[in-house]
Design a protein around this motif. Structure first.
Motif, PDB file in Angstrom:
ATOM      1  N   THR A 147      42.774  36.150  45.598  1.00 48.91           N
ATOM      2  CA  THR A 147      41.834  36.471  44.520  1.00 48.91           C
ATOM      3  C   THR A 147      40.957  37.637  44.951  1.00 48.91           C
ATOM      4  O   THR A 147      40.920  38.018  46.122  1.00 48.91           O
ATOM      5  N   SER A 149      37.673  37.485  43.766  1.00 54.01           N
ATOM      6  CA  SER A 149      36.324  36.960  43.563  1.00 54.01           C
ATOM      7  C   SER A 149      35.517  37.124  44.843  1.00 54.01           C
ATOM      8  O   SER A 149      35.984  36.804  45.946  1.00 54.01           O
ATOM      9  N   ALA A 152      34.272  33.152  45.749  1.00 52.74           N
ATOM     10  CA  ALA A 152      35.191  32.016  45.855  1.00 52.74           C
ATOM     11  C   ALA A 152      35.559  31.648  47.290  1.00 52.74           C
ATOM     12  O   ALA A 152      35.529  30.461  47.643  1.00 52.74           O
ATOM     13  N   TRP A 723      42.737  36.387  37.692  1.00 54.58           N
ATOM     14  CA  TRP A 723      42.369  36.816  39.041  1.00 54.58           C
ATOM     15  C   TRP A 723      43.433  37.771  39.608  1.00 54.58           C
ATOM     16  O   TRP A 723      43.110  38.771  40.225  1.00 54.58           O
TER      17      TRP A 723
END
Length: 739
Positions: A147, A149, A152, A723
């Motif tokens: 991902t 992010s 995360a 994602w």
């Protein structure tokens, strides 16, 4: 110019190192759970191994099934050879390995809640921290590689840190090292993964690294200053878990005092050898609850290890070492001096020994205590020159030691009268002590220590009403001290008469009771409300005490019944009942976690849909309908690469699902293409038609209120696909920027 892949790979490598550090930091709180640092090699291997396994799987490009298999097999190998290595034969796992590993995985967390902290580093206690650390490291690395992010990958190590704190409970001390390492690793990971052009990274680090240093410093300082650092106000999950050793007394130890004193000849109970400065008493029970009739104990006993938790209030103490050999003492309470800190047992009886970290009392669940030998190290507080200036403990956990249930007004008035002329807390307590020591001692006085008995003794109007012995005097001191606002309890044990060698033969003739008050910096201080000189004239001192029979042979003392040890604290062969119970709890927790994840997924998908329908501009709303359509295809298992155009994606959907679905997607692709490339803004009717096509697609794919429809609503595939798409876009942007 440096090759494009080199900078990306270097960033990925640093991110993985941060994942290792964060996962390792998540395991550092266990340093307050275990008595030694012997757990660190295993959790270090779990931190590194989990990240390496996730990196290998990502490099191979395996799917979810193979990834899960690698994670499970990797943990099993680490657990077998890193934790249960002594159960293997010729390097191969055995049946015992499988049994202990299964029980450790399923019920290890429950066993961690049944032992007194700090606990010994044992296989059955180590497997749960190892599993949590491995899962945190593997998941963090997987999120980092799969991902984009920024936050995360930091969530699993942070969750592991919180779980470790739950197991530590109310242990004193802060987690300075763990917090510092976790903050540095997490903040650096977020900084590396922030969405910014590659050329801006140097400036970001120039600002971000000093910022991280400031945040970590402030976090450490806050941890040192906040009251939570002391452990006094922390939540302890053990208070919600059934205690492994439930001690049930058929009779209060205080009520059994007179029976022991009247035995003739007295029985031998145990021997004590004191190493160091002499002590004059040894405690068995601490009675903290008074209902107006009887003093009882309300302790929670956990399985004792070699090291025992220390009363954090005890700073003005001295160390004492004793050896105790039990011969005829009735259970379940074991003799202790002061506050025990280390316990060394002879024989394999550790799972049958319990410890209360709130009272410093030791108990056993053995049906007979005969033959129990142990060495004990303890902290002892004396009534030294500093005590007159000390203050009684005022922390919330000592509030229950101040309470009395509906005390008679006469006792309250007497407490006020006795203590009125003393300006200090210690002076008021010694005044109560002097008053009670002045009362006549009489072993033949009627037994009992209720409000009525104490009122008759303390406000005597008839001859002999003021007579009593240690049972009444100890209870009266505790009641008067609590009436005056002091944290007090009744202690039951035995007197130790001085000998040149430090060895004491304790018999029933030495049975005694006294009171204790808790002072800040000193802990529980003994007060003697019974005049020992007066008492000694009426007690028999035979030269040859009789050998102590077993507990069942003593008809005068009501036996103390102890429930069998909790299966979680016993050997693995006897732990299947707890395994099944723990399995049920684990299933419930797993279902709760599944429901939580499903709710989070559903909420995020609803948020995205609401946001796409209400974006500013009709073009953005039409594109939002197209993206919702792609989410519906993803829920159906049709993955649409981000590199395809809208019409190419429509053709891909037609090939996968047929013309009925493909026609809807083609019509919607035409709206989306016009919205992106047309010079004119779509009108409101185009927006309405685009979202109507998305609704038709949803009805075509899933029959409403069917199982397939429900599974699609809860499927995380659209989020994962989003994602991946964002990651592909960022990679493309990075390549173009570097060129």
């Amino acid at each position: 110019m440096e090759p494009t892949g080199t900078a990306v790979n270097l960033t990925r490598s640093i991110e993985l190192i941060c994942c290792v550090a964060a996962a390792f930091a998540g395991s550092l709180p266990y340093g307050h759970f275990f008595a030694t640092a012997e757990y660190l090699p295993q959790v270090s291997a779990a931190s590194l191994g989990g990240v390496v396994a996730a990196a290998i799987v990502s490099r191979l490009g395996w799917g979810f099934g193979r990834t899960l298999l690698v994670a499970v097999v990797g943990f099993l190998l680490l657990a077998v050879y890193g934790v249960f290595g002594e159960t293997t034969e010729y390097g191969l796992p055995t049946r015992r390995t499988g049994v202990e590993l299964a029980e450790g995985v399923v019920g290890g967390w429950a066993r961690m809640l049944t032992v007194a902290v700090p606990a010994d580093v044992r296989s059955d206690l180590l497997v749960t921290p190892l599993l949590i650390t491995w899962a945190a490291a593997f998941t963090a690395a997987r999120l980092s590689l799969r991902t984009r992010s920024a936050i995360a990958p930091s969530a699993p190590p942070a969750a592991a840190f919180v779980v470790a704190l739950l197991f530590v409970g109310r242990q004193s001390g802060n987690q300075t090292t763990g917090v510092a390492v976790l903050l540095v690793a997490v903040l650096l990971l977020i900084l590396l993964r922030a969405d910014r052009p590659r050329r801006a990274m140097a400036g970001a680090f120039a600002f971000g690294v000093p910022t991280i240093a400031v945040i970590v410093s402030l976090g450490i300082l806050a941890g040192q200053a906040l009251p939570l650092a002391s452990g006094d106000h922390r939540f302890d999950i053990r208070t919600l878990y059934q205690q492994p050793m439930q001690i049930t007394d058929a009779r209060s130890p205080l009520a059994a005092l007179k029976v022991q004193l009247r035995e003739n000849p007295p029985r031998r109970l145990f021997t004590v050898t004191v190493d160091g400065k002499p002590v004059d008493r040894i405690r068995t029970a601490a009675l903290t609850e008074f209902d107006g009739v009887t003093w009882t104990a309300a302790d929670r006993f956990l399985v004792a290890g070699h090291r025992l938790s220390v009363d954090s209030a005890m700073t003005h103490t001295r160390k004492v070492s004793v050896h105790v050999s039990v011969t005829g003492l009735p259970g379940p309470f074991l003799p202790v001096i002061g506050w025990p800190t280390r316990l060394h047992l002879a024989g394999d009886v550790r799972s049958q020994i319990g410890f209360s970290d709130t009272s410093g009392v030791l108990v056993t669940t053995r049906p007979s205590m005969q033959g129990i030998d142990y060495d004990l190290e303890a902290e002892v507080s004396d009534r030294d020159d500093d005590l007159p200036l000390a203050l009684p403990s005022a922390l919330p956990e000592y509030l229950r030691y101040r309470t009395l249930p509906d005390p008679p007004s006469g006792l309250l008035a007497l407490a006020q009268q006795i203590t009125a002329s003393e300006p200090t807390a210690y002076g008021k307590l010694t005044a109560i002590e002097r008053h009670l020591r002045g009362l006549p001692y009489q072993l033949n006085a009627p037994p009992g220590h209720s409000y009525a008995t104490l009122t008759r003794m303390l406000t005597a109007t008839l001859p002999h009403d003021d007579e009593g012995y240690a049972e009444q005097h100890a209870s009266a001191f505790a009641v008067l001290a609590r009436a005056a606002g002091f944290p007090a309890r009744v202690a039951v044990g035995y007197r130790l008469h001085g000998t040149p060698t430090g060895e004491h033969l304790v018999t029933t003739n030495d049975a005694h009771a006294w009171a204790e008050v808790h002072f800040a910096g000193h802990g529980w201080i003994a007060f003697e409300p019974t005049d020992p000189a007066t008492e000694s004239t009426q007690r028999r001192e035979p030269e040859n005490p009789a050998p102590g029979p077993s507990q069942s042979n003593n008809p005068g003392v009501a036996p103390h019944r102890a429930e069998p040890p909790h299966p979680a604290a016993d050997r693995p062969e006897n732990g299947w009942v707890n395994v099944l119970r723990s399995a049920v709890v684990a299933v419930v927790l797993l279902l709760s976690l599944t429901i939580f994840v499903a709710v989070v997924v559903l909420a995020e998908k609803c948020r995205r849909r609401w946001y796409r329908r209400r974006k500013s501009g009709n073009s953005a709303r039409v594109v939002g309908a197209w993206r919702e359509a792609m989410d519906r295809l993803a829920e159906h298992g049709v993955r649409t690469p981000a590199s395809l155009t809208a019409f190419e994606a429509a053709e891909h959907a037609t090939e996968a699902l047929g013309p009925a679905v493909g026609g809807i997607v083609v019509d919607l692709a035409e709206f989306a293409t016009r919205a992106v490339y047309s010079a004119d803004e779509p009108d409101s009717d185009a927006v309405r038609q685009a979202w109507a096509l998305e609704a038709r697609l949803r009805r075509q794919l899933f029959a409403r209120l069917s199982l397939q429809w429900l599974m699609a609503r809860l499927s995380p595939r659209p989020l994962v696909a989003g994602w991946r798409t964002a990651r592909q876009h960022r990679r493309s942007f990075t390549v173009l920027e570097t060129r």
